[in-house]
Design a protein around this motif. Structure first.
Motif, PDB file in Angstrom:
ATOM      1  N   ARG A   1       0.800  -1.234   0.000  1.00 24.79           N
ATOM      2  CA  ARG A   1       0.000   0.000   0.000  1.00 24.79           C
ATOM      3  C   ARG A   1       0.829   1.279   0.000  1.00 24.79           C
ATOM      4  O   ARG A   1       0.692   2.128   0.868  1.00 24.79           O
TER       5      ARG A   1
ATOM      6  N   SER B   1      -3.671  -6.025  -9.286  1.00 24.17           N
ATOM      7  CA  SER B   1      -5.062  -5.658  -9.063  1.00 24.17           C
ATOM      8  C   SER B   1      -5.717  -5.040 -10.290  1.00 24.17           C
ATOM      9  O   SER B   1      -6.878  -4.681 -10.252  1.00 24.17           O
TER      10      SER B   1
ATOM     11  N   SER C   1      -3.128   3.052 -14.087  1.00 21.02           N
ATOM     12  CA  SER C   1      -3.246   4.306 -13.363  1.00 21.02           C
ATOM     13  C   SER C   1      -2.030   4.516 -12.439  1.00 21.02           C
ATOM     14  O   SER C   1      -1.516   5.623 -12.306  1.00 21.02           O
TER      15      SER C   1
ATOM     16  N   VAL D   1       0.163  -8.981 -12.928  1.00 19.38           N
ATOM     17  CA  VAL D   1      -0.860  -9.433 -13.877  1.00 19.38           C
ATOM     18  C   VAL D   1      -1.145  -8.269 -14.821  1.00 19.38           C
ATOM     19  O   VAL D   1      -1.956  -7.394 -14.534  1.00 19.38           O
TER      20      VAL D   1
ATOM     21  N   LEU E   1     -10.853  -3.481  -3.930  1.00 17.09           N
ATOM     22  CA  LEU E   1      -9.881  -3.303  -2.838  1.00 17.09           C
ATOM     23  C   LEU E   1     -10.236  -2.150  -1.901  1.00 17.09           C
ATOM     24  O   LEU E   1     -10.106  -2.290  -0.684  1.00 17.09           O
TER      25      LEU E   1
ATOM     26  N   ILE F   1     -10.641  -2.597   2.169  1.00 16.16           N
ATOM     27  CA  ILE F   1      -9.733  -1.954   3.113  1.00 16.16           C
ATOM     28  C   ILE F   1     -10.426  -0.761   3.772  1.00 16.16           C
ATOM     29  O   ILE F   1      -9.797   0.070   4.434  1.00 16.16           O
TER      30      ILE F   1
ATOM     31  N   TYR G   1     -12.167   1.939   2.480  1.00 15.80           N
ATOM     32  CA  TYR G   1     -12.105   3.289   1.903  1.00 15.80           C
ATOM     33  C   TYR G   1     -13.293   3.491   0.967  1.00 15.80           C
ATOM     34  O   TYR G   1     -13.639   2.589   0.202  1.00 15.80           O
TER      35      TYR G   1
ATOM     36  N   MET H   1      -6.850   7.218  -1.395  1.00 18.42           N
ATOM     37  CA  MET H   1      -6.221   5.894  -1.384  1.00 18.42           C
ATOM     38  C   MET H   1      -6.875   4.943  -2.391  1.00 18.42           C
ATOM     39  O   MET H   1      -6.301   3.919  -2.747  1.00 18.42           O
TER      40      MET H   1
ATOM     41  N   ASP I   1      -7.702   5.654  -5.413  1.00 20.08           N
ATOM     42  CA  ASP I   1      -7.392   6.091  -6.758  1.00 20.08           C
ATOM     43  C   ASP I   1      -6.919   4.939  -7.654  1.00 20.08           C
ATOM     44  O   ASP I   1      -5.933   4.274  -7.355  1.00 20.08           O
ATOM     45  N   GLY I   2      -7.648   4.702  -8.747  1.00 26.90           N
ATOM     46  CA  GLY I   2      -7.257   3.679  -9.717  1.00 26.90           C
ATOM     47  C   GLY I   2      -7.747   2.285  -9.385  1.00 26.90           C
ATOM     48  O   GLY I   2      -7.624   1.371 -10.200  1.00 26.90           O
ATOM     49  N   GLU I   3      -8.267   2.066  -8.189  1.00 28.73           N
ATOM     50  CA  GLU I   3      -8.619   0.707  -7.755  1.00 28.73           C
ATOM     51  C   GLU I   3     -10.126   0.470  -7.721  1.00 28.73           C
ATOM     52  O   GLU I   3     -10.554  -0.642  -7.433  1.00 28.73           O
TER      53      GLU I   3
ATOM     54  N   LYS J   1     -12.045  -2.569  -9.601  1.00 31.18           N
ATOM     55  CA  LYS J   1     -11.085  -3.354 -10.387  1.00 31.18           C
ATOM     56  C   LYS J   1     -11.119  -4.851 -10.064  1.00 31.18           C
ATOM     57  O   LYS J   1     -11.277  -5.670 -10.954  1.00 31.18           O
ATOM     58  N   VAL J   2     -10.940  -5.228  -8.813  1.00 30.14           N
ATOM     59  CA  VAL J   2     -10.897  -6.666  -8.506  1.00 30.14           C
ATOM     60  C   VAL J   2     -12.222  -7.168  -7.950  1.00 30.14           C
ATOM     61  O   VAL J   2     -12.349  -8.321  -7.576  1.00 30.14           O
TER      62      VAL J   2
ATOM     63  N   THR K   1      -5.323  -7.414   3.121  1.00 32.23           N
ATOM     64  CA  THR K   1      -6.374  -6.403   3.284  1.00 32.23           C
ATOM     65  C   THR K   1      -6.740  -6.207   4.762  1.00 32.23           C
ATOM     66  O   THR K   1      -7.905  -6.224   5.139  1.00 32.23           O
TER      67      THR K   1
ATOM     68  N   ALA L   1      -5.303 -15.702 -15.130  1.00 31.10           N
ATOM     69  CA  ALA L   1      -3.915 -15.256 -14.995  1.00 31.10           C
ATOM     70  C   ALA L   1      -3.696 -13.956 -15.775  1.00 31.10           C
ATOM     71  O   ALA L   1      -2.640 -13.350 -15.708  1.00 31.10           O
ATOM     72  N   LEU L   2      -4.721 -13.532 -16.518  1.00 29.02           N
ATOM     73  CA  LEU L   2      -4.590 -12.337 -17.354  1.00 29.02           C
ATOM     74  C   LEU L   2      -5.477 -11.188 -16.889  1.00 29.02           C
ATOM     75  O   LEU L   2      -5.084 -10.031 -16.953  1.00 29.02           O
TER      76      LEU L   2
ATOM     77  N   LEU M   1     -10.253  -9.948 -23.363  1.00 30.34           N
ATOM     78  CA  LEU M   1     -10.220  -9.879 -21.900  1.00 30.34           C
ATOM     79  C   LEU M   1     -11.300  -8.943 -21.391  1.00 30.34           C
ATOM     80  O   LEU M   1     -11.697  -7.999 -22.059  1.00 30.34           O
TER      81      LEU M   1
ATOM     82  N   ARG N   1     -12.567  -5.951 -19.386  1.00 32.37           N
ATOM     83  CA  ARG N   1     -11.977  -4.684 -18.942  1.00 32.37           C
ATOM     84  C   ARG N   1     -12.996  -3.936 -18.102  1.00 32.37           C
ATOM     85  O   ARG N   1     -14.162  -3.855 -18.477  1.00 32.37           O
TER      86      ARG N   1
END
Lengths: 268, 548
Positions: free
Chosen positions: A40, A64, A69, A93, B111, B115, B117, B123, B125-127, B130-131, B201, B364-365, B473, B475
């Motif tokens: 982190r 992730s 970004s 990944v 994420l 966690i 947020y 924090m 930002d960008g996540e 995503k997962v 996490t 895996a991708l 894939l 996105r």
């Protein structure tokens, strides 16, 4: 010489650090000094750690999906800290089609899933020690294509007086070989065992004559990685087993002005 | 009557009772040659080793499975982990999977949610998305389960540090649908120890984190008696590079730490232990994996009965979910992953899993596409419906090899448990980094073996081909982050701010004492307090864990 210092960093919230830890350990085993940031880390934290620790290269890991970004932000933060000379490499990944974008954003190199740790270590070493390539040790042998070994042998044995060391068949290449000792090197007579043999192709195209030069090296795997990194065209990217159970691979003649080179590492 | 005869009769009586409630899938099971398939194959005479170590299904020590009829009555639950982007998108995927015959839901959160947020936190930002799916407030959770009846579907949520918050939201959505908390079924992962060890996490330090967990145990005992309060997870320990033995040992050590903490908090072992669930990995080495599950079940039964003195047989039963091994998949020749997943899923079924997630070939991708997710589900359906492996109970029992492996895994894992007890238990061992070091060294050794080609990974270090870039894939839309931030902003503007303040301040006061925080979190989420706001109150009271 001063060891290369590497910062391995986990930007963003991703908690998977098996890869980062393995790379850190592998680079240490290659004699580098490695600092791992832990999880982190913001781009700014990573850039400041890179400056404070006076590292030569920053390696980022993300699994992730946030790499597009996060990675460019680290490149930017290094610029803001006047440390844009520190190259940034990355892995995790990362789909191959994201690589051009990341490179355009200033990430020097991306290693995708499945990259051997040796390849990463060699790449980093080359960034800093590019000029010091280890030369091969010697000419291991010179390969000569012949129609029939039995017909060619009298010249080498009786006229040149060389002694025949061994004759063996290499199944994978469909070829029979005869080795003749000559000083620290050898001559290798090559006779095709079938129509599919590469030697047969050579004979049909060019007739009998010098076929290839074999160079003895240490650590053939690392050597091939290094050639690949330098853009040397290879026929075999992975070594395979040749005569005397040595590990061998061929470079493409286009990489060497028309000469076919083999690199080989004898069985220990 | 001999012991063996007695055990057999008890089992037969159990079968009688069970089949009245859950009849077997068929009147008569037979092979393609019309050979009859018995419910169970066992020694035909007195056998002390069998009595003591193996026993009958549904009976202590549960080596052969926790139910008397196992898959003869019901297949395992096919539960595919899914979630990405927005709540609406994930809701669509859930409904698709249910239509395709999936029998339970499993939510992947992004994420920032995991966690604590909100999506607009720097924090995050960008996540965002995503997962997994981004959840900020009850509004998102309502959309996530839109048109999915919570009294009909059981839901597993991979959520740990903020487990209380997401569970509270699930309760609130249920109430809005008219489903009482006591009717809700599902699982929250809620396993913080493996977050420090392997998954990352975490939010708070170990001590207050353990308190949040026992608060949930106590709250669910009263209010959600059918909900699994924790899923003690070896999965991520294995993904981080552990061996099969380490996976079993560290998971059981963590399980013991939770039992200790709950007893310390004044709970009765036979009250909370029946709601503990487990979660394991399934890798490629087929027999070792099948034996691993059997060994884990036997170990847990002995520990609960002998060490903790639990008397309720439900407390002895190790119920587990399995996911196939993500780290065994290769980005190279991704279709080969379908075969790996099949082998791994088969091992889980041979090991008697209660539920199963099969990974998709492209993981895996990136996150799986709809097509890949369907093939993964079909893999389970083929194993269940076509292979016949579910037609008799624990078919590997009595194999010299499998029983020897089961014994050896138990022995080696017990040796680890002793070392961990000497260090003062799992919490102490985690704080000292013991498990982390053991896992890392196993992971590094495995990497070196693979690079030296001592271990062959097909398509990766052998049998390689030149490949095209894999373009198909999934996105996550980059615009999602902005729209999610906008949505949460509107939720904040539309809610009763004074009520939010009040519930948050009540939560803070509870956190300062030993009062159970769960009821206050439920009140706060109902007022649309966000994940980040609630997590931040607890951050201020409990502090943050910053790693080793």
């Amino acid at each position: 010489m001063k060891p290369i210092r590497v910062l391995i960093a986990k930007p963003g919230l991703d908690g998977h650090d098996r890869g980062a830890l393995i790379i850190a350990q592998a680079l240490r085993d290659h004699g580098m000094e490695v600092i791992y940031t832990g999880l982190r880390q913001s781009a700014l934290q990573i850039a400041r750690a890179a400056v404070q620790e006076d590292v030569d290269v920053v390696g980022l890991s993300s699994l992730s999906g946030a790499h597009k970004s996060l990675f460019p932000k680290v490149v930017q933060a290094l610029k803001d800290e006047q440390a844009e000379d520190i190259p940034v490499i990355g892995g995790g990944v990362i789909p191959a089609e994201d690589i051009p974008f990341l490179e355009q954003q200033g990430v020097k190199k991306i290693f995708t899933s499945g990259s051997p740790t040796d390849a990463i270590a060699i790449y980093i070493k080359q960034l800093f020690e590019g000029g010091t390539v280890q030369p091969p040790k010697k000419i291991a042998h010179i390969g000569i294509a012949v129609e029939r070994i039995d017909d060619a042998l009298p010249f080498y044995q009786h006229s040149l007086g060389l002694s025949l060391e061994a004759v063996e068949e290499v199944e994978s290449e469909q070829v029979k070989v005869a080795f003749l000792a000559l000083g620290e090197t050898k001559l290798e007579l090559l006779e095709p065992l079938s129509e599919d043999s590469p030697i047969q192709t050579f004979l049909s195209k060019k007739g009998p004559g010098v076929h290839h030069i074999a160079l003895e090296v240490d650590d053939i795997q690392a050597r091939l990685e290094q050639y690949k990194q330098q853009g040397v065209r290879l026929i075999h990217e992975q070594p395979k087993t040749g005569a005397h159970e040595s590990q061998i691979a061929f470079l493409h003649p286009k990489a060497a002005n028309g000469v076919l080179y083999e690199v080989c590492q004898p069985k220990e | 009557m001999s012991d063996y005869e007695k055990m057999k009769r008890t089992w037969e009586a159990d079968v009688e009772k069970t089949t009245q409630r859950f009849p077997e899938r068929k009147e008569k099971f037979q092979t393609s040659s019309e050979l009859l398939i018995d419910r169970l194959y066992a020694p035909d005479k007195e056998n002390d080793t069998y009595n003591e170590k193996i026993g009958f299904p549904g009976q202590y020590p549960y080596t052969r499975g926790i139910q008397p009829t196992m898959y003869r009555s019901r297949y395992w639950t096919m539960r595919q982990y899914a979630g990405f982007g927005s709540a609406e998108e994930t809701n669509e995927r859930f409904r698709y999977l249910l239509e395709q015959g999936q029998t339970g839901l499993s939510v992947a959160f992004d994420l920032p949610t995991q966690i604590g947020y909100d999506s607009d936190d720097p924090m995050a930002d960008g996540e965002v998305g995503k997962v997994g799916v981004a959840i900020d407030s009850l509004k998102d959770m309502e959309q996530l389960f839109d048109q999915i009846p919570l009294d009909k579907v059981s839901t597993s949520m991979t959520i740990n540090a903020p487990a209380s918050i997401l569970l509270a939201m699930y309760i609130a959505v249920g109430e809005k649908q008219g489903v009482a908390p006591s009717k809700l079924t599902g699982t929250i992962q809620n396993d913080i120890l493996k977050e420090y060890i392997a998954r990352g996490t975490y939010i708070y330090p170990p001590k207050p984190s353990m308190r949040l967990i026992t608060d949930i145990f106590a709250y669910c005992q009263e209010n959600l008696p059918k909900f699994n309060t924790i899923s003690i997870s070896g999965y991520h320990i294995r993904e981080a590079g552990s061996t099969a033995v380490q996976e079993v040992a560290f998971t059981i050590a963590n399980g013991m730490a939770y039992v200790d903490a709950a007893i310390e908090a004044g709970l009765e072992v036979d009250q909370f232990a029946p709601r503990l669930a487990f979660f394991f990995n399934a890798h490629n080495q087929f027999f070792e994996e099948a034996a691993k599950f059997r060994a884990a079940r036997r170990m847990w039964a002995k520990i609960m009965k002998e060490h903790y003195g639990a008397e309720n047989p439900k407390s002895w039963k190790l119920r587990f979910h399995t996911q196939t091994g993500g780290s065994t998949l290769t980005a190279q020749q991704p279709d080969n992953n379908i075969v790996r997943v099949t082998l791994q899923a088969l091992a889980a079924v041979m090991g008697g899993t209660q539920s199963l997630h099969t990974n998709s070939r492209d993981e895996a991708l990136a996150l799986p596409t709809e097509e890949s997710a369907r093939i993964a589900l079909r893999t389970q359906q083929i194993i269940a419906n076509e292979s016949g492996v579910a037609d008799t109970i624990d078919p590997l029992a009595g194999s010299y090899y499998v029983e020897a492996l089961t014994d050896e895994i138990e022995k080696e894992a017990n040796a680890y448990l002793e070392r961990i007890q000497k260090l003062g238990g799992a919490v102490q061992a985690v704080e000292e980094g013991f498990m982390q070091r053991e896992i890392h060294s196993a992971a590094y050794e495995a990497q070196k073996r693979m690079e030296a080609k001592e271990d062959i990974v097909v398509g990766l270090n052998e049998f390689k081909v030149d490949e095209e870039i894999h373009a198909d894939l999934l996105r996550v839309d980059e615009a999602l982050e902005r729209s999610q931030i906008e949505k949460t902003k509107q939720v904040r503007e539309g809610r009763n701010e004074a009520a939010v303040e009040e519930t948050l301040s009540n939560l803070r006061n509870a956190a300062k004492t030993t009062e159970n925080v769960m009821p206050h979190i439920v009140q706060a989420v109902k007022q649309y307090a966000t994940v980040g706001e609630i997590a931040n109150i607890l951050r201020e009271e409990f502090g943050e864990y910053t790693g080793m």
